[in-house]
Design a protein around this motif. Structure first.
Motif, PDB file in Angstrom:
ATOM      1  N   UNK A 140       0.870  -1.172   0.000  1.00 51.03           N
ATOM      2  CA  UNK A 140       0.000   0.000   0.000  1.00 51.03           C
ATOM      3  C   UNK A 140       0.909   1.224   0.000  1.00 51.03           C
ATOM      4  N   UNK A 141       0.739   2.097  -1.001  1.00 48.38           N
ATOM      5  CA  UNK A 141       1.608   3.264  -1.086  1.00 48.38           C
ATOM      6  C   UNK A 141       0.803   4.557  -1.147  1.00 48.38           C
ATOM      7  N   UNK A 142       1.446   5.635  -0.702  1.00 51.37           N
ATOM      8  CA  UNK A 142       0.916   6.977  -0.893  1.00 51.37           C
ATOM      9  C   UNK A 142       1.336   7.416  -2.292  1.00 51.37           C
ATOM     10  N   UNK A 143       0.389   7.618  -3.161  1.00 47.64           N
ATOM     11  CA  UNK A 143       0.722   7.866  -4.563  1.00 47.64           C
ATOM     12  C   UNK A 143       1.342   9.241  -4.778  1.00 47.64           C
ATOM     13  N   UNK A 144       2.288   9.280  -5.722  1.00 49.01           N
ATOM     14  CA  UNK A 144       2.843  10.536  -6.207  1.00 49.01           C
ATOM     15  C   UNK A 144       2.792  10.531  -7.734  1.00 49.01           C
ATOM     16  N   UNK A 145       3.513  11.445  -8.369  1.00 45.81           N
ATOM     17  CA  UNK A 145       3.424  11.572  -9.822  1.00 45.81           C
ATOM     18  C   UNK A 145       4.119  10.438 -10.576  1.00 45.81           C
ATOM     19  N   UNK A 146       4.961   9.643  -9.905  1.00 44.33           N
ATOM     20  CA  UNK A 146       5.707   8.583 -10.570  1.00 44.33           C
ATOM     21  C   UNK A 146       4.915   7.299 -10.723  1.00 44.33           C
ATOM     22  N   UNK A 147       5.514   6.329 -11.422  1.00 44.41           N
ATOM     23  CA  UNK A 147       4.909   5.009 -11.611  1.00 44.41           C
ATOM     24  C   UNK A 147       5.257   4.117 -10.432  1.00 44.41           C
ATOM     25  N   UNK A 148       4.333   4.022  -9.464  1.00 44.82           N
ATOM     26  CA  UNK A 148       4.509   3.162  -8.283  1.00 44.82           C
ATOM     27  C   UNK A 148       5.735   3.556  -7.461  1.00 44.82           C
ATOM     28  N   UNK A 149       6.025   4.855  -7.380  1.00 38.40           N
ATOM     29  CA  UNK A 149       7.219   5.341  -6.682  1.00 38.40           C
ATOM     30  C   UNK A 149       6.907   5.977  -5.335  1.00 38.40           C
ATOM     31  N   UNK A 150       5.653   5.996  -4.935  1.00 32.67           N
ATOM     32  CA  UNK A 150       5.265   6.681  -3.706  1.00 32.67           C
ATOM     33  C   UNK A 150       5.766   5.998  -2.447  1.00 32.67           C
ATOM     34  N   UNK A 151       5.665   6.715  -1.333  1.00 31.74           N
ATOM     35  CA  UNK A 151       6.108   6.176  -0.040  1.00 31.74           C
ATOM     36  C   UNK A 151       5.276   4.960   0.357  1.00 31.74           C
ATOM     37  N   UNK A 152       5.940   4.000   0.983  1.00 35.71           N
ATOM     38  CA  UNK A 152       5.288   2.759   1.427  1.00 35.71           C
ATOM     39  C   UNK A 152       4.553   3.000   2.739  1.00 35.71           C
ATOM     40  N   UNK A 153       3.285   2.602   2.777  1.00 36.92           N
ATOM     41  CA  UNK A 153       2.465   2.733   3.981  1.00 36.92           C
ATOM     42  C   UNK A 153       2.317   1.409   4.723  1.00 36.92           C
ATOM     43  N   UNK A 154       2.205   0.322   3.966  1.00 33.51           N
ATOM     44  CA  UNK A 154       2.020  -0.995   4.594  1.00 33.51           C
ATOM     45  C   UNK A 154       2.351  -2.077   3.579  1.00 33.51           C
ATOM     46  N   UNK A 155       2.910  -3.192   4.067  1.00 27.95           N
ATOM     47  CA  UNK A 155       3.227  -4.333   3.217  1.00 27.95           C
ATOM     48  C   UNK A 155       2.673  -5.616   3.827  1.00 27.95           C
ATOM     49  N   UNK A 156       2.374  -6.582   2.952  1.00 28.96           N
ATOM     50  CA  UNK A 156       1.987  -7.921   3.385  1.00 28.96           C
ATOM     51  C   UNK A 156       2.572  -8.916   2.397  1.00 28.96           C
ATOM     52  N   UNK A 157       3.280  -9.927   2.889  1.00 28.17           N
ATOM     53  CA  UNK A 157       3.992 -10.864   2.018  1.00 28.17           C
ATOM     54  C   UNK A 157       3.394 -12.264   2.096  1.00 28.17           C
ATOM     55  N   UNK A 158       3.529 -13.009   0.985  1.00 25.82           N
ATOM     56  CA  UNK A 158       3.184 -14.426   0.967  1.00 25.82           C
ATOM     57  C   UNK A 158       4.274 -15.169   0.194  1.00 25.82           C
ATOM     58  N   UNK A 159       4.366 -16.477   0.433  1.00 24.04           N
ATOM     59  CA  UNK A 159       5.309 -17.327  -0.288  1.00 24.04           C
ATOM     60  C   UNK A 159       4.547 -18.119  -1.345  1.00 24.04           C
ATOM     61  N   UNK A 160       4.850 -17.913  -2.617  1.00 23.08           N
ATOM     62  CA  UNK A 160       4.131 -18.644  -3.671  1.00 23.08           C
ATOM     63  C   UNK A 160       4.421 -20.142  -3.604  1.00 23.08           C
ATOM     64  N   UNK A 161       3.474 -20.938  -4.080  1.00 19.32           N
ATOM     65  CA  UNK A 161       3.702 -22.375  -4.199  1.00 19.32           C
ATOM     66  C   UNK A 161       4.762 -22.635  -5.273  1.00 19.32           C
ATOM     67  N   UNK A 162       5.373 -23.801  -5.218  1.00 19.44           N
ATOM     68  CA  UNK A 162       6.450 -24.133  -6.158  1.00 19.44           C
ATOM     69  C   UNK A 162       5.987 -24.086  -7.602  1.00 19.44           C
ATOM     70  N   UNK A 163       4.753 -24.508  -7.844  1.00 15.74           N
ATOM     71  CA  UNK A 163       4.229 -24.525  -9.209  1.00 15.74           C
ATOM     72  C   UNK A 163       3.189 -23.427  -9.440  1.00 15.74           C
ATOM     73  N   UNK A 164       3.286 -22.356  -8.671  1.00 15.60           N
ATOM     74  CA  UNK A 164       2.355 -21.234  -8.795  1.00 15.60           C
ATOM     75  C   UNK A 164       2.422 -20.627 -10.194  1.00 15.60           C
ATOM     76  N   UNK A 165       1.269 -20.312 -10.751  1.00 19.73           N
ATOM     77  CA  UNK A 165       1.215 -19.551 -11.994  1.00 19.73           C
ATOM     78  C   UNK A 165       0.724 -18.143 -11.679  1.00 19.73           C
ATOM     79  N   UNK A 166       0.896 -17.231 -12.622  1.00 25.06           N
ATOM     80  CA  UNK A 166       0.358 -15.899 -12.376  1.00 25.06           C
ATOM     81  C   UNK A 166      -1.160 -15.972 -12.224  1.00 25.06           C
ATOM     82  N   UNK A 167      -1.786 -16.901 -12.946  1.00 27.25           N
ATOM     83  CA  UNK A 167      -3.230 -17.065 -12.846  1.00 27.25           C
ATOM     84  C   UNK A 167      -3.691 -17.541 -11.483  1.00 27.25           C
TER      85      UNK A 167
END
Length: 315
Positions: A140-167
């Motif tokens: 979650x970022x505070x948006x600025x004029x750049x492409x996804x360059x804003x300050x970070x407000x919050x993060x949440x991570x997960x570990x993909x499965x070994x055979x994970x697809x983008x779908x």
């Protein structure tokens, strides 16, 4: 800090954003308007089709704006009339002008499908899989004029499965995005949300994918090709050519066998799949889509077509 619910304008377009909007609708704040892309022609009949976010917004009885131009004073004034406390953006598909970024007291906050500053851009989920990232998530970022360059407000991570697809990763991150956004809004109401600048030295890009990105270079390692196939599943998909016919590849499995044949050579073709030599180790392909046909198992393919050992897939 505030005790009252936020007035939120939501901006988003595809089904990934639809999940975020549903989370907001289920949350304590008030969505006062929704902005999404115009309806687009789809399918063979080119029927005009509304974005998923519009469908949900209309079901919820919300005002929907679909501007073709967003840098006009008229559009700015339309948004201002809703008196938002914050604007939430998820996969809207356009760069917002400064006057919109600064319109609400809490500005615009964005739900992005990667652990920024990695994978800034239009296809973060796909590039995360293509690059073989051991961890991915939502920022979650505070948006600025750049492409996804804003300050970070919050993060949440997960570990993909070994055979994970983008779908398969897409809905997991969409759900995580909605959950993380609600956490961020709760902290914002309490005055406990801290903005942290991104480390520019760690920034990578995730540009929009093209069909050409799916061309397989069999001289690469089995691991690299394995990641490419999964990252491009379901679209645009990874592919190669056999005797002039394009084959799209799915459901890969790495074999630690060291091939003596040239990269791209079919070592075996049976009900288990196509075992293909790469630059390092081999790759077992269990599902394919021959040009002009549906996706199928290799076992089903071999019922109607013979594939000889020693034949070579080419780029």
């Amino acid at each position: 800090m505030t005790d009252r619910p936020f007035r939120i304008i939501f901006m988003g377009t595809p089904d990934f954003a639809e999940v975020t909007l549903q989370a907001l609708l289920d949350g304590p704040d008030s969505v006062v308007a929704v902005v999404t892309q115009p309806d687009r022609p789809k399918g063979r009949g080119k029927k005009l089709t509304p974005p998923p976010v519009k469908v949900l917004a209309e079901q919820a009885g919300l005002p929907v704006l679909q501007p073709t131009k967003i840098k006009t004073q008229e559009f700015h004034d339309q948004l201002a009339a809703f008196e938002p406390d914050v604007i939430v953006v998820t996969a809207y598909g356009r760069i917002l002008p400064t006057n919109i970024l600064n319109l609400a007291p809490h500005g615009c906050i964005n739900v992005h499908g990667s652990l920024l500053p990695a994978h800034r851009g239009a296809a973060p989920i796909q590039w995360s899989v293509i690059n073989g990232d051991p961890e991915t998530g939502i920022t979650i970022i505070q948006m600025n004029e750049g492409m996804d360059t804003g300050d970070i407000l919050l993060k949440a991570a997960i570990t993909p499965d070994e055979n994970e697809t983008s779908g398969s990763l897409y809905p997991k991150l969409a759900e995580l995005g909605g959950k993380t956004l609600l956490e961020a809004l709760a902290l914002l109401r309490e005055g406990k949300l801290t903005a942290t600048p991104q480390d520019e030295s760690l920034a990578t890009v995730a540009p929009m994918l093209k069909k050409e990105d799916g061309i397989i270079d069999w001289s690469k390692t089995a691991r690299e090709i394995h990641c490419l196939i999964r990252g491009l599943d379901p679209w645009p998909s990874a592919y190669s050519f056999l005797e002039g016919t394009r084959f799209r590849f799915f459901a890969p499995e790495i074999s630690n066998k060291d091939p003596e044949a040239a990269p791209g050579t079919i070592l075996s073709a049976d009900k288990r799949g196509l075992l293909i030599a790469t630059g390092h180790n081999c790759l077992l392909i269990r599902e394919v889509q021959p040009e002009g046909k549906k996706r199928m198992t290799v076992e089903a393919l071999l019922c109607g077509r013979s594939i000889e050992n020693g034949a070579v897939f080419t780029s």
